[in-house]
Write a protein that holds these residues in place. Structure first.
Motif, mmCIF file in Angstrom:
data_model
loop_
_atom_site.group_PDB
_atom_site.id
_atom_site.type_symbol
_atom_site.label_atom_id
_atom_site.label_comp_id
_atom_site.label_asym_id
_atom_site.label_seq_id
_atom_site.Cartn_x
_atom_site.Cartn_y
_atom_site.Cartn_z
ATOM 1 N N MET A 95 5.264 -5.842 -8.823
ATOM 2 C CA MET A 95 4.445 -7.005 -8.793
ATOM 3 C C MET A 95 3.850 -7.253 -7.399
ATOM 4 S SD MET A 95 4.225 -7.877 -11.933
ATOM 5 C CE MET A 95 4.057 -6.311 -12.599
ATOM 6 N N PHE A 96 3.759 -6.287 -6.783
ATOM 7 C CA PHE A 96 3.752 -6.626 -5.313
ATOM 8 C C PHE A 96 2.533 -5.592 -4.665
ATOM 9 C CE2 PHE A 96 7.591 -8.326 -5.814
ATOM 10 C CZ PHE A 96 7.648 -9.565 -5.138
ATOM 11 N N LEU A 97 2.470 -4.255 -5.225
ATOM 12 C CA LEU A 97 1.653 -3.191 -4.875
ATOM 13 C C LEU A 97 0.274 -3.600 -5.123
ATOM 14 C CD1 LEU A 97 2.242 -0.436 -3.321
ATOM 15 C CD2 LEU A 97 2.191 0.616 -5.660
ATOM 16 N N ARG A 98 -0.690 -3.308 -4.095
ATOM 17 C CA ARG A 98 -2.147 -3.559 -4.245
ATOM 18 C C ARG A 98 -2.995 -2.619 -4.231
ATOM 19 N NH1 ARG A 98 0.074 -8.471 -3.269
ATOM 20 N NH2 ARG A 98 -0.865 -10.348 -3.922
ATOM 21 N N VAL A 99 -2.408 -1.232 -3.190
ATOM 22 C CA VAL A 99 -3.398 -0.242 -3.169
ATOM 23 C C VAL A 99 -2.682 1.232 -3.486
ATOM 24 C CG1 VAL A 99 -4.500 1.060 -1.606
ATOM 25 C CG2 VAL A 99 -4.729 -1.215 -1.374
ATOM 26 N N LEU A 100 -2.930 1.865 -4.366
ATOM 27 C CA LEU A 100 -2.264 3.140 -4.726
ATOM 28 C C LEU A 100 -3.099 4.179 -4.699
ATOM 29 C CD1 LEU A 100 0.568 4.157 -5.961
ATOM 30 C CD2 LEU A 100 -0.420 3.694 -8.147
ATOM 31 N N ASP A 101 -2.563 5.398 -3.940
ATOM 32 C CA ASP A 101 -3.300 6.491 -3.743
ATOM 33 C C ASP A 101 -2.263 7.697 -4.564
ATOM 34 O OD1 ASP A 101 -4.737 8.842 -3.318
ATOM 35 O OD2 ASP A 101 -5.223 8.457 -1.100
ATOM 36 N N LYS A 103 0.973 -1.174 0.035
ATOM 37 C CA LYS A 103 0.112 -0.076 0.044
ATOM 38 C C LYS A 103 0.794 1.025 -0.013
ATOM 39 C CE LYS A 103 -3.634 2.171 2.326
ATOM 40 N NZ LYS A 103 -4.735 2.222 3.722
ATOM 41 N N LEU A 104 0.727 1.990 -0.995
ATOM 42 C CA LEU A 104 1.473 3.276 -1.117
ATOM 43 C C LEU A 104 0.609 4.497 -1.345
ATOM 44 C CD1 LEU A 104 4.151 4.910 -1.220
ATOM 45 C CD2 LEU A 104 3.958 4.301 -3.791
ATOM 46 N N ASN A 105 0.798 5.730 -0.258
ATOM 47 C CA ASN A 105 -0.007 6.801 -0.606
ATOM 48 C C ASN A 105 0.874 8.095 -0.874
ATOM 49 O OD1 ASN A 105 -1.747 8.997 -0.345
ATOM 50 N ND2 ASN A 105 -2.637 8.482 1.731
ATOM 51 N N ILE A 106 0.843 8.503 -1.892
ATOM 52 C CA ILE A 106 1.654 9.810 -2.347
ATOM 53 C C ILE A 106 0.675 10.728 -2.825
ATOM 54 C CG2 ILE A 106 3.915 8.678 -2.669
ATOM 55 C CD1 ILE A 106 3.036 8.413 -5.586
#
Length: 432
Positions: A286-292, A262-265
């Protein structure tokens, strides 16, 4: 007959006396005459014999000496143990005594809230005004704390110096897994310290660094830590000052990262160039599932780059690109990639100037994708026309669980047009 002066008794007057014999004569002796040398030898022998009888045996003496040495050593060891027991302090799993001593060292007032809750699994200390010195005292105590798992120190004016103290603590503490340092003005110095911590720490899974004035210089330090740390699963860098240069370095770091889910930028300064670099990083990850990515300036070129990433990425499940200046052109270019994606479940494109036609194009691409698994589609505050509403009805046969939110605030529309006041959440299951 002997002369008168040689006879026993006093010598006559005028004559010289003769010394009496040292031994009696043979006829008067009880035995034979013993030479002087033999007598002296016998006397020495008797003395040696008496000495041997009075002196204990050497072996017995050695045994007694060894026994005495052992007793003394035992006494010394026993005394040492007693001294250690007297000076040894009991282990304090909360770090209370250490915190009191640290407060005296840094000349800060101990925080009673911390003393009351230092045994809890979650410590929430927002808005306590710790400052750098208070953070140092708190960090010394938390180094040995084994109870706290979640730590929230947001809005405490820690600055870079306080962040460095917290970072050093996290290198030693192996229990805290959730850390919130938002709104602390950490700056470049704080980013450098926390990045060094991430190179060593293997227990922090969630790290929130929102609102800390991170700029392009701070991004360089963060980008060094992301490829090396594969344990952290959630990172929040929202509300900072990360620009296009940050997008380039962070894009490469995200491409190599194998831990983040999960990454929030959101709320940064990513524009067209930085957005394209970030998109390339998401494409390789190939691992990130949630992106803001909301509240940036991706514009049409950034939207097109994200569409290309969605063609390849088969892991991402949730994407938020609301309020990114994406017009109709950008929406249609983004829809090309969405037509091939088979993993995205939630898509938020609210508050973009793409009009009803842009929403129509996005939904049309989902309809054309036989492997689409989208469950929630958010077009909030984007007015929609009847054509879009009719298309929503047509999609119900393909995706019965799809929920679509569209339309603006009802107050923005005329009251004499109730048909414009569309239900905020439209479910293709029915109008209920």
């Amino acid at each position: 007959m002997l002369p008168l002066w040689s006879q026993p008794g006093p010598a006559p007057a005028g004559t010289v006396g003769v010394r009496p014999p040292s031994r009696p004569r043979a006829e008067l002796s009880r035995g034979r005459i013993v030479p002087r040398s033999i007598c002296e030898r016998s006397v020495h022998q008797e003395r040696d014999a008496s000495n041997r009888t009075n002196t204990p045996d050497d072996s017995e003496g050695n045994e007694s000496e060894e026994k005495a040495d052992e007793d003394s050593e035992k006494e010394e060891e026993w005394d040492t143990d007693l001294e250690i027991e007297e000076t040894k302090e009991p282990f304090d799993p909360t770090g209370k005594s250490r915190y009191i001593a640290a407060c005296q060292l840094y000349r800060v007032v101990p925080i009673s809230y911390f003393l009351r809750h230092m045994k809890d699994s979650e410590l929430i200390m927002k808005h306590h005004g710790l400052g750098a010195q208070g953070a140092k005292a708190l960090s010394l105590s938390l180094m040995t704390n084994t109870s706290i798992i979640k730590l929230n120190l947001s809005d405490n004016w820690l600055d870079g110096e306080g962040a460095a103290a917290v970072a050093e603590m996290l290198k030693e503490n192996c229990y805290i897994s959730d850390v919130d340092l938002s709104d602390n003005r950490l700056g470049v110095k704080g980013a450098e310290a926390l990045s060094a911590m991430l190179l060593e720490n293997t227990t922090v899974l969630t790290l929130k660094l929102s609102g800390n004035e991170f700029d392009d210089h701070a991004a360089k330090y963060l980008s060094d830590a992301l490829p090396a740390n594969n344990k952290m699963e959630s990172l929040d860098l929202s509300h900072n000052m990360l620009g296009d240069t940050s997008g380039e370095v962070l894009g490469m770091a995200i491409a190599e990262n194998t831990g983040l889910k999960k990454l929030n930028i959101s709320w940064n300064y990513f524009r067209s160039q930085g957005a394209a670099a970030l998109a390339r990083g998401f494409e390789a990850n190939m691992f990130l599932r949630v992106l803001d990515l909301s509240y940036n300036g991706f514009s049409n070129n950034g939207a097109a780059a994200l569409g290309e990433a969605l063609k390849v990425n088969n892991v991402l499940e949730e994407l938020n690109i609301s309020n990114n200046r994406i017009s109709l052109e950008g929406a249609l270019r983004f829809a090309v990639g969405l037509k091939e994606n088979q993993t995205l479940k939630r898509l938020n494109m609210a508050r973009n100037p793409m009009q009803s036609e842009g929403c129509f194009g996005i939904l049309k691409s989902i309809q054309a994708n036989s492997g689409a698994v989208v469950e929630i589609l958010d077009f909030s505050e984007i007015p929609a026309n009847k054509d879009f509403a009719d298309l929503c009805d047509a999609v119900k046969t393909l995706l019965p669980n799809l929920q679509i939110r569209y339309g603006g605030n009802a107050a923005l529309h005329k009251k004499d047009q109730p048909k414009v006041e569309i239900q905020s959440w439209f479910s293709v299951e029915g109008d209920s």
